[in-house]
Scaffold this active site. Sequence first.
Site, PDB file in Angstrom:
ATOM      1  N   ASN A  28     -10.202   6.017  10.501  1.00  0.00           N
ATOM      2  CA  ASN A  28      -9.831   7.410  10.259  1.00  0.00           C
ATOM      3  C   ASN A  28     -10.702   7.971   9.156  1.00  0.00           C
ATOM      4  O   ASN A  28     -11.224   9.070   9.248  1.00  0.00           O
ATOM      5  CB  ASN A  28      -8.364   7.482   9.842  1.00  0.00           C
ATOM      6  CG  ASN A  28      -7.495   7.852  11.002  1.00  0.00           C
ATOM      7  OD1 ASN A  28      -7.909   8.646  11.861  1.00  0.00           O
ATOM      8  ND2 ASN A  28      -6.323   7.272  11.057  1.00  0.00           N
ATOM      9  N   GLY A  29     -10.841   7.171   8.093  1.00  0.00           N
ATOM     10  CA  GLY A  29     -11.848   7.450   7.066  1.00  0.00           C
ATOM     11  C   GLY A  29     -13.086   6.651   7.428  1.00  0.00           C
ATOM     12  O   GLY A  29     -12.976   5.586   8.037  1.00  0.00           O
ATOM     13  N   ARG A  63      -2.704  -2.168  -3.352  1.00  0.00           N
ATOM     14  CA  ARG A  63      -3.926  -1.399  -3.130  1.00  0.00           C
ATOM     15  C   ARG A  63      -3.892  -0.202  -4.096  1.00  0.00           C
ATOM     16  O   ARG A  63      -2.928   0.569  -4.099  1.00  0.00           O
ATOM     17  CB  ARG A  63      -3.971  -0.889  -1.696  1.00  0.00           C
ATOM     18  CG  ARG A  63      -5.159  -0.003  -1.476  1.00  0.00           C
ATOM     19  CD  ARG A  63      -5.189   0.557  -0.082  1.00  0.00           C
ATOM     20  NE  ARG A  63      -6.386   1.358   0.073  1.00  0.00           N
ATOM     21  CZ  ARG A  63      -6.413   2.553   0.642  1.00  0.00           C
ATOM     22  NH1 ARG A  63      -5.309   3.078   1.126  1.00  0.00           N
ATOM     23  NH2 ARG A  63      -7.539   3.215   0.741  1.00  0.00           N
ATOM     24  N   GLU A  98      -8.103  -5.651   5.438  1.00  0.00           N
ATOM     25  CA  GLU A  98      -7.974  -5.298   4.024  1.00  0.00           C
ATOM     26  C   GLU A  98      -6.783  -5.991   3.374  1.00  0.00           C
ATOM     27  O   GLU A  98      -6.834  -6.361   2.201  1.00  0.00           O
ATOM     28  CB  GLU A  98      -7.863  -3.764   3.887  1.00  0.00           C
ATOM     29  CG  GLU A  98      -9.207  -3.097   4.187  1.00  0.00           C
ATOM     30  CD  GLU A  98      -9.121  -1.599   4.407  1.00  0.00           C
ATOM     31  OE1 GLU A  98      -8.739  -1.204   5.524  1.00  0.00           O
ATOM     32  OE2 GLU A  98      -9.430  -0.839   3.484  1.00  0.00           O
ATOM     33  N   ASN A 103       0.876  -1.176   0.000  1.00  0.00           N
ATOM     34  CA  ASN A 103       0.000   0.000   0.000  1.00  0.00           C
ATOM     35  C   ASN A 103       0.911   1.223   0.000  1.00  0.00           C
ATOM     36  O   ASN A 103       1.464   1.595   1.043  1.00  0.00           O
ATOM     37  CB  ASN A 103      -0.891  -0.048   1.252  1.00  0.00           C
ATOM     38  CG  ASN A 103      -1.866   1.106   1.311  1.00  0.00           C
ATOM     39  OD1 ASN A 103      -1.822   2.013   0.471  1.00  0.00           O
ATOM     40  ND2 ASN A 103      -2.731   1.093   2.305  1.00  0.00           N
ATOM     41  N   ARG A 154     -11.990  14.660   7.694  1.00  0.00           N
ATOM     42  CA  ARG A 154     -12.804  15.042   6.523  1.00  0.00           C
ATOM     43  C   ARG A 154     -14.229  15.370   6.943  1.00  0.00           C
ATOM     44  O   ARG A 154     -14.791  14.709   7.824  1.00  0.00           O
ATOM     45  CB  ARG A 154     -12.839  13.892   5.511  1.00  0.00           C
ATOM     46  CG  ARG A 154     -11.563  13.757   4.728  1.00  0.00           C
ATOM     47  CD  ARG A 154     -11.608  12.554   3.809  1.00  0.00           C
ATOM     48  NE  ARG A 154     -10.516  11.649   4.118  1.00  0.00           N
ATOM     49  CZ  ARG A 154     -10.503  10.349   3.822  1.00  0.00           C
ATOM     50  NH1 ARG A 154     -11.524   9.794   3.210  1.00  0.00           N
ATOM     51  NH2 ARG A 154      -9.473   9.613   4.141  1.00  0.00           N
ATOM     52  N   HIS A 158     -13.173   2.231   0.118  1.00  0.00           N
ATOM     53  CA  HIS A 158     -13.136   1.209   1.178  1.00  0.00           C
ATOM     54  C   HIS A 158     -13.768  -0.097   0.702  1.00  0.00           C
ATOM     55  O   HIS A 158     -14.208  -0.905   1.513  1.00  0.00           O
ATOM     56  CB  HIS A 158     -13.899   1.653   2.449  1.00  0.00           C
ATOM     57  CG  HIS A 158     -13.251   2.740   3.234  1.00  0.00           C
ATOM     58  ND1 HIS A 158     -13.968   3.624   3.986  1.00  0.00           N
ATOM     59  CD2 HIS A 158     -11.946   3.062   3.409  1.00  0.00           C
ATOM     60  CE1 HIS A 158     -13.148   4.474   4.594  1.00  0.00           C
ATOM     61  NE2 HIS A 158     -11.909   4.147   4.251  1.00  0.00           N
TER      62      HIS A 158
HETATM   63  P1  AMP Z   1      -8.422   2.732  11.520  1.00  0.00           P
HETATM   64  O1  AMP Z   1      -8.421   3.756  10.422  1.00  0.00           O
HETATM   65  O2  AMP Z   1      -9.341   1.579  11.250  1.00  0.00           O
HETATM   66  O3  AMP Z   1      -7.049   2.311  11.955  1.00  0.00           O
HETATM   67  O4  AMP Z   1      -9.063   3.472  12.799  1.00  0.00           O
HETATM   68  C1  AMP Z   1      -8.411   4.531  13.432  1.00  0.00           C
HETATM   69  C2  AMP Z   1      -9.357   5.176  14.420  1.00  0.00           C
HETATM   70  O5  AMP Z   1      -9.829   4.184  15.339  1.00  0.00           O
HETATM   71  C3  AMP Z   1      -8.698   6.268  15.251  1.00  0.00           C
HETATM   72  O6  AMP Z   1      -9.565   7.375  15.370  1.00  0.00           O
HETATM   73  C4  AMP Z   1      -8.523   5.605  16.601  1.00  0.00           C
HETATM   74  O7  AMP Z   1      -8.531   6.536  17.650  1.00  0.00           O
HETATM   75  C5  AMP Z   1      -9.744   4.726  16.657  1.00  0.00           C
HETATM   76  N1  AMP Z   1      -9.595   3.674  17.673  1.00  0.00           N
HETATM   77  C6  AMP Z   1      -8.641   2.722  17.721  1.00  0.00           C
HETATM   78  N2  AMP Z   1      -8.779   1.990  18.855  1.00  0.00           N
HETATM   79  C7  AMP Z   1      -9.828   2.508  19.525  1.00  0.00           C
HETATM   80  C8  AMP Z   1     -10.483   2.224  20.765  1.00  0.00           C
HETATM   81  N3  AMP Z   1     -10.048   1.231  21.550  1.00  0.00           N
HETATM   82  N4  AMP Z   1     -11.551   2.975  21.116  1.00  0.00           N
HETATM   83  C9  AMP Z   1     -11.991   3.970  20.323  1.00  0.00           C
HETATM   84  N5  AMP Z   1     -11.409   4.300  19.153  1.00  0.00           N
HETATM   85  C10 AMP Z   1     -10.356   3.585  18.755  1.00  0.00           C
END
Ligand code: AMP
Length: 396
Positions: A210-211, A90, A382, A9, A240, A179
């Site tokens: 994040n997204g 990706r 993913e 990626n 965003r 996604h």
């Molecule tokens: P991702 O893009 O799937 O890696 O998700 C990232 C987001 O998930 C970030 O905003 C993190 O703060 C949130 N996140 C990860 N672990 C936790 C948790 N235990 N509780 C709440 N949010 C989380």
Amino acid sequence: MSDHVLVINAGSSSLKYSLMDAGSGEAAADGLIERIGEAEGHQKHRGPDGETESSDPIASHEDALRAALKAFETHGPSLDDVDLAAVGHRVVHGGSRFAAPSLVDDALIAEVTELVPLAPLHNPANLEGIEVARRLFPDLPQVAVFDTAFHQTLPPHAYTYAVPSEWLEEHGIRRYGFHGTSHSFVSEQAARRLGRDLADVNLIVLHLGNGCSASAVRGGQSVETSMGMTPLEGLVMGTRSGDLDPAIHAHLARELGWSIDEIDRALNSKSGLKGLAGENDFRELSRLRASGNERAQLAFDVYCHRIKKYVGAYYAVLGTVDAIVFTAGVGQHSAEVRAASLQGLERLGIELDPDRNAEPGETGVVSADGSDVAVLVIPTNEEWEIARQALQVVRD
Ligand code: AMP
């Protein structure tokens, strides 16, 4: 030939990789190289001996992939022993051209290059990753797996914007959705958890990381999704804005004299949770909210309200819903988001079990026994999905 696929990626200044067993979903190693082109780089590699880190400068994506190969050589596992079947890439935007993963050749590179105006930040970096991997693995098949591909089943009434029709015909302006790899993976997993055929279930999938994006999946096919021509549309995200009145662009330009690039940057990088509460990491936002921070509370409320609106809309699109699936960092870990987003939907047959929601067990079922619609928490993967799709392409 083994089932091992090197998944790559490539971002604008980063390169993420995983050595995946496409059969088991196990990652034998993975790593991340960041700050490509900066004075000090950063490399992390996790292999059989644990994690190693270094901060040597890395001038280019080619140097980054070379550094990754060096890490495999030094810290293992040896790529020679693994006998790679393919490299899976990706690729963010496949436009209307790619509805499935595809073997990389010169024609594919030319077509993905033509799509750069639709994804100016992502596609050039993805292409760079492909070019570099082709040079360093000249004998291995390279497969492009598109974020947009899963949503190519959207019907015209879902993907068409109500704008002059030549915008679509001449400039490709329509909804594509993103996604897709994640929505496809968790849809399949959800059907399995329900003990049903994917072809027989209707799902609302909420990818909240994040997204963030939502999709309505009928019989394994995406029929609606919240992201649009770009990943900016739809749910509130880390940085965003998601949906907003398009006239705001003109207002900011006329009243504040902002350039298009400034507006674009503000909506992509300074909005969402970060814009509302100054914090895009959801865990941090939760801490602020727990300490009584009002802006964090409002950000949380806007975020969950938007999810609820999409759940209602997609319920109407599907007619019947078998399960709502939460995935990605926030979807998987935040019981509060699941509770607030689905609160008050009992009349739609959606009822959470508070204990299960607080602590989703192995099954991931967090709905109450009497809930007509199952609510599931399913980790996305993913990299595994890219590896599976890449292997399928080379085996076909
Ligand atoms: P991702 O893009 O799937 O890696 O998700 C990232 C987001 O998930 C970030 O905003 C993190 O703060 C949130 N996140 C990860 N672990 C936790 C948790 N235990 N509780 C709440 N949010 C989380």
